[in-house]
Scaffold this motif. Structure first.
Motif, PDB file in Angstrom:
ATOM      1  N   ALA A 170       7.811   1.317 -17.825  1.00 31.64           N
ATOM      2  CA  ALA A 170       7.029   1.054 -16.620  1.00 31.64           C
ATOM      3  C   ALA A 170       7.827   1.419 -15.373  1.00 31.64           C
ATOM      4  CB  ALA A 170       6.611  -0.413 -16.573  1.00 31.64           C
ATOM      5  N   ALA A 171       9.114   1.076 -15.359  1.00 31.74           N
ATOM      6  CA  ALA A 171       9.965   1.431 -14.221  1.00 31.74           C
ATOM      7  C   ALA A 171      10.059   2.942 -14.073  1.00 31.74           C
ATOM      8  CB  ALA A 171      11.358   0.834 -14.403  1.00 31.74           C
ATOM      9  N   ALA A 172      10.225   3.644 -15.198  1.00 29.45           N
ATOM     10  CA  ALA A 172      10.321   5.105 -15.154  1.00 29.45           C
ATOM     11  C   ALA A 172       9.020   5.722 -14.655  1.00 29.45           C
ATOM     12  CB  ALA A 172      10.664   5.642 -16.541  1.00 29.45           C
ATOM     13  N   ALA A 173       7.885   5.202 -15.124  1.00 25.83           N
ATOM     14  CA  ALA A 173       6.589   5.736 -14.709  1.00 25.83           C
ATOM     15  C   ALA A 173       6.345   5.486 -13.224  1.00 25.83           C
ATOM     16  CB  ALA A 173       5.471   5.103 -15.540  1.00 25.83           C
ATOM     17  N   CYS A 174       6.666   4.286 -12.765  1.00 24.22           N
ATOM     18  CA  CYS A 174       6.494   3.960 -11.346  1.00 24.22           C
ATOM     19  C   CYS A 174       7.376   4.864 -10.492  1.00 24.22           C
ATOM     20  CB  CYS A 174       6.829   2.488 -11.101  1.00 24.22           C
ATOM     21  SG  CYS A 174       6.562   1.941  -9.402  1.00 24.22           S
ATOM     22  N   GLY A 175       8.626   5.034 -10.916  1.00 20.19           N
ATOM     23  CA  GLY A 175       9.539   5.902 -10.181  1.00 20.19           C
ATOM     24  C   GLY A 175       9.059   7.338 -10.142  1.00 20.19           C
ATOM     25  N   LEU A 176       8.544   7.814 -11.271  1.00 23.65           N
ATOM     26  CA  LEU A 176       8.055   9.190 -11.345  1.00 23.65           C
ATOM     27  C   LEU A 176       6.868   9.402 -10.398  1.00 23.65           C
ATOM     28  CD1 LEU A 176       8.440  11.897 -12.828  1.00 23.65           C
ATOM     29  CD2 LEU A 176       6.744  11.109 -14.491  1.00 23.65           C
ATOM     30  N   ALA A 210       0.924   3.081  -7.635  1.00 20.06           N
ATOM     31  CA  ALA A 210       1.900   3.550  -8.626  1.00 20.06           C
ATOM     32  C   ALA A 210       2.401   2.398  -9.488  1.00 20.06           C
ATOM     33  CB  ALA A 210       3.076   4.232  -7.918  1.00 20.06           C
ATOM     34  N   GLY A 211       2.696   1.266  -8.861  1.00 16.04           N
ATOM     35  CA  GLY A 211       3.169   0.106  -9.617  1.00 16.04           C
ATOM     36  C   GLY A 211       2.094  -0.486 -10.501  1.00 16.04           C
ATOM     37  N   LEU A 212       0.877  -0.563  -9.985  1.00 19.86           N
ATOM     38  CA  LEU A 212      -0.209  -1.166 -10.755  1.00 19.86           C
ATOM     39  C   LEU A 212      -0.547  -0.326 -11.986  1.00 19.86           C
ATOM     40  CD1 LEU A 212      -1.887  -3.759 -10.330  1.00 19.86           C
ATOM     41  CD2 LEU A 212      -3.686  -2.324  -9.387  1.00 19.86           C
ATOM     42  N   LEU A 213      -0.599   0.992 -11.820  1.00 23.33           N
ATOM     43  CA  LEU A 213      -0.882   1.871 -12.955  1.00 23.33           C
ATOM     44  C   LEU A 213       0.222   1.781 -14.004  1.00 23.33           C
ATOM     45  CD1 LEU A 213      -2.227   5.101 -11.187  1.00 23.33           C
ATOM     46  CD2 LEU A 213      -3.522   3.512 -12.627  1.00 23.33           C
ATOM     47  N   SER A 214       1.463   1.792 -13.564  1.00 25.25           N
ATOM     48  CA  SER A 214       2.597   1.718 -14.495  1.00 25.25           C
ATOM     49  C   SER A 214       2.597   0.405 -15.257  1.00 25.25           C
ATOM     50  CB  SER A 214       3.912   1.883 -13.728  1.00 25.25           C
ATOM     51  OG  SER A 214       3.927   3.095 -13.015  1.00 25.25           O
ATOM     52  N   SER A 215       2.296  -0.677 -14.563  1.00 21.42           N
ATOM     53  CA  SER A 215       2.239  -1.988 -15.192  1.00 21.42           C
ATOM     54  C   SER A 215       1.117  -2.049 -16.222  1.00 21.42           C
ATOM     55  CB  SER A 215       2.037  -3.067 -14.130  1.00 21.42           C
ATOM     56  OG  SER A 215       1.927  -4.341 -14.709  1.00 21.42           O
ATOM     57  N   ALA A 216      -0.054  -1.531 -15.859  1.00 25.17           N
ATOM     58  CA  ALA A 216      -1.200  -1.591 -16.763  1.00 25.17           C
ATOM     59  C   ALA A 216      -0.965  -0.761 -18.023  1.00 25.17           C
ATOM     60  CB  ALA A 216      -2.457  -1.103 -16.032  1.00 25.17           C
ATOM     61  N   ILE A 217      -0.419   0.440 -17.835  1.00 23.95           N
ATOM     62  CA  ILE A 217      -0.264   1.354 -18.967  1.00 23.95           C
ATOM     63  C   ILE A 217       0.853   0.918 -19.913  1.00 23.95           C
ATOM     64  CG2 ILE A 217       0.359   3.720 -19.621  1.00 23.95           C
ATOM     65  CD1 ILE A 217      -1.011   4.624 -16.999  1.00 23.95           C
ATOM     66  N   PHE A 218       1.975   0.492 -19.358  1.00 23.90           N
ATOM     67  CA  PHE A 218       3.132   0.216 -20.213  1.00 23.90           C
ATOM     68  C   PHE A 218       3.375  -1.271 -20.454  1.00 23.90           C
ATOM     69  CE2 PHE A 218       3.989   4.520 -18.716  1.00 23.90           C
ATOM     70  CZ  PHE A 218       4.285   5.141 -19.921  1.00 23.90           C
ATOM     71  N   ILE A 219       3.450  -2.079 -19.398  1.00 16.56           N
ATOM     72  CA  ILE A 219       3.794  -3.492 -19.592  1.00 16.56           C
ATOM     73  C   ILE A 219       2.684  -4.230 -20.334  1.00 16.56           C
ATOM     74  CG2 ILE A 219       4.337  -5.672 -18.448  1.00 16.56           C
ATOM     75  CD1 ILE A 219       5.679  -4.073 -16.235  1.00 16.56           C
ATOM     76  N   ILE A 256      -4.031 -11.218 -12.178  1.00 10.24           N
ATOM     77  CA  ILE A 256      -4.075 -11.577 -10.749  1.00 10.24           C
ATOM     78  C   ILE A 256      -2.661 -11.664 -10.189  1.00 10.24           C
ATOM     79  CG2 ILE A 256      -4.693 -13.363  -9.081  1.00 10.24           C
ATOM     80  CD1 ILE A 256      -7.099 -14.021 -10.820  1.00 10.24           C
ATOM     81  N   GLY A 257      -1.766 -12.286 -10.954  1.00 10.77           N
ATOM     82  CA  GLY A 257      -0.368 -12.368 -10.529  1.00 10.77           C
ATOM     83  C   GLY A 257       0.260 -11.004 -10.371  1.00 10.77           C
ATOM     84  N   ASP A 258      -0.092 -10.076 -11.257  1.00 10.02           N
ATOM     85  CA  ASP A 258       0.458  -8.725 -11.179  1.00 10.02           C
ATOM     86  C   ASP A 258       0.004  -7.999  -9.914  1.00 10.02           C
ATOM     87  OD1 ASP A 258       2.073  -8.751 -13.361  1.00 10.02           O
ATOM     88  OD2 ASP A 258       1.080  -7.093 -14.400  1.00 10.02           O
ATOM     89  N   VAL A 259      -1.240  -8.196  -9.541  1.00  7.16           N
ATOM     90  CA  VAL A 259      -1.729  -7.574  -8.308  1.00  7.16           C
ATOM     91  C   VAL A 259      -0.922  -8.088  -7.119  1.00  7.16           C
ATOM     92  CG1 VAL A 259      -3.681  -7.403  -6.717  1.00  7.16           C
ATOM     93  CG2 VAL A 259      -4.056  -7.156  -9.183  1.00  7.16           C
ATOM     94  N   ILE A 260      -0.718  -9.386  -7.053  1.00  3.62           N
ATOM     95  CA  ILE A 260       0.049  -9.975  -5.950  1.00  3.62           C
ATOM     96  C   ILE A 260       1.488  -9.466  -5.961  1.00  3.62           C
ATOM     97  CG2 ILE A 260       0.939 -12.134  -4.987  1.00  3.62           C
ATOM     98  CD1 ILE A 260      -1.589 -13.503  -6.155  1.00  3.62           C
ATOM     99  N   LYS A 261       2.100  -9.441  -7.151  1.00  5.95           N
ATOM    100  CA  LYS A 261       3.492  -8.985  -7.254  1.00  5.95           C
ATOM    101  C   LYS A 261       3.623  -7.518  -6.885  1.00  5.95           C
ATOM    102  CE  LYS A 261       3.956 -11.010 -11.369  1.00  5.95           C
ATOM    103  NZ  LYS A 261       4.538 -11.433 -12.677  1.00  5.95           N
ATOM    104  N   ASN A 262       2.622  -6.720  -7.203  1.00  6.34           N
ATOM    105  CA  ASN A 262       2.685  -5.306  -6.841  1.00  6.34           C
ATOM    106  C   ASN A 262       2.529  -5.106  -5.344  1.00  6.34           C
ATOM    107  OD1 ASN A 262       2.944  -3.098  -9.007  1.00  6.34           O
ATOM    108  ND2 ASN A 262       1.680  -4.630 -10.021  1.00  6.34           N
TER     109      ASN A 262
END
Length: 207
Positions: A100-106, A126-135, A163-169
Motif C-alpha cells: 500500500a505504501a509503495a502504491a501510494c508513493g507511486l 492516492a492513499g484511499l485507492l492504495s488502502s482499498a486495493i492492498f490493505i 469510515i476511519g480510513d477516510v478520516i485518516k487519509n
C-alpha cells in the motif's frame, strides 16, 4: 561520490525514521471493535510513508517495520511482536502495508510535478485507492485464512474500518502536502544539470 554518499545516508535515515513512526502509531492505544483486529493509526503512518518518501523508500520503510516486528521487537499493535503475529488474524493487514505504501508513493510520484504532491485531494485519492486495493483486500484474505471466516464475514469485519480510513487519509494528505511544500525536493530530486553548466561544475567539484 561524496554527494551520492550523503544522498544514500539521507535515504537510510528517512527510511528508519518513518519505520519508527509506524511503530509509534501502532503502540498508541487502539480502539477495540467487534472483530479480532483493532483500529489503530498504523494505516495513517503507512500511507504517509508512501506519500512523503515515494514508492521505493516508502516500501522499504514499511517493510523494515514489519521485519523488525517479526523479529520480536514489540512494535505491532498493542506492543506485540514476533512471528506469531504474522500467523494471527491481522497478518493480512500487515502484509498489505508495504505494498500500500509503495502504491501510494507511486501514484503521488506520477502526479504533475509542479502541483501534484501539494494537492490535498490528489494525495487523498492516492492513499484511499492504495488502502482499498492492498490493505483491505489483503486484510480480508488474512481474516479468511487465519480467523476461519468466510469472505462475507471478513467483509463485514473489514467494513468497520472504512469510515476511519477516510478520516485518516484526509489527515495523511494534509500532513504529506505540508511536508512537500516545506521540502519540495523530498519526493523529486532536482534534475541533473546540463554538461558544462555552472551547476554541473559545482556538482563535479563537490563530488
Amino acid at each position: 561520490m561524496a554527494r551520492r554518499s550523503r544522498s544514500t545516508s539521507t535515504d537510510l535515515a528517512l527510511i528508519a525514521a518513518f519505520a519508527a513512526l509506524i511503530a509509534v502509531a501502532a503502540i498508541l492505544p487502539a480502539i477495540s471493535v467487534a472483530g479480532p483486529v483493532p483500529i489503530t493509526l498504523q494505516t495513517l503512518a503507512v500511507l504517509l510513508c508512501g506519500a512523503v518518501l515515494g514508492a521505493r523508500r516508502g516500501f522499504l520503510a514499511v517493510l523494515l517495520y514489519v521485519v523488525v516486528g517479526a523479529a520480536g521487537l514489540p512494535v505491532f499493535s498493542g506492543g506485540a511482536g514476533g512471528l506469531g503475529v504474522l500467523a494471527g488474524p491481522s497478518a493480512g493487514y500487515l502484509i498489505g502495508f508495504p505494498f500500500a505504501a509503495a502504491a501510494c508513493g507511486l501514484l503521488v510520484e506520477r502526479l504533475p510535478r509542479r502541483l501534484g504532491a501539494t494537492s490535498i485531494p490528489a494525495v487523498f485519492v492516492a492513499g484511499l485507492l492504495s488502502s482499498a486495493i492492498f490493505i483491505h483486500t489483503c486484510g480480508m484474505a488474512g481474516l479468511v485464512l487465519r480467523a476461519d471466516m468466510t469472505w462475507a464475514q471478513a467483509f463485514d469485519t473489514d467494513k468497520i474500518f472504512w469510515i476511519g480510513d477516510v478520516i485518516k487519509n484526509v489527515v495523511m494528505a494534509v500532513v504529506a502536502t505540508a511536508v512537500h511544500r516545506a521540502f519540495p525536493t523530498l519526493l523529486h530530486r532536482p534534475l541533473p544539470a546540463a554538461p558544462g553548466s555552472v551547476r554541473a561544475e559545482q556538482a563535479r567539484v563537490e563530488a
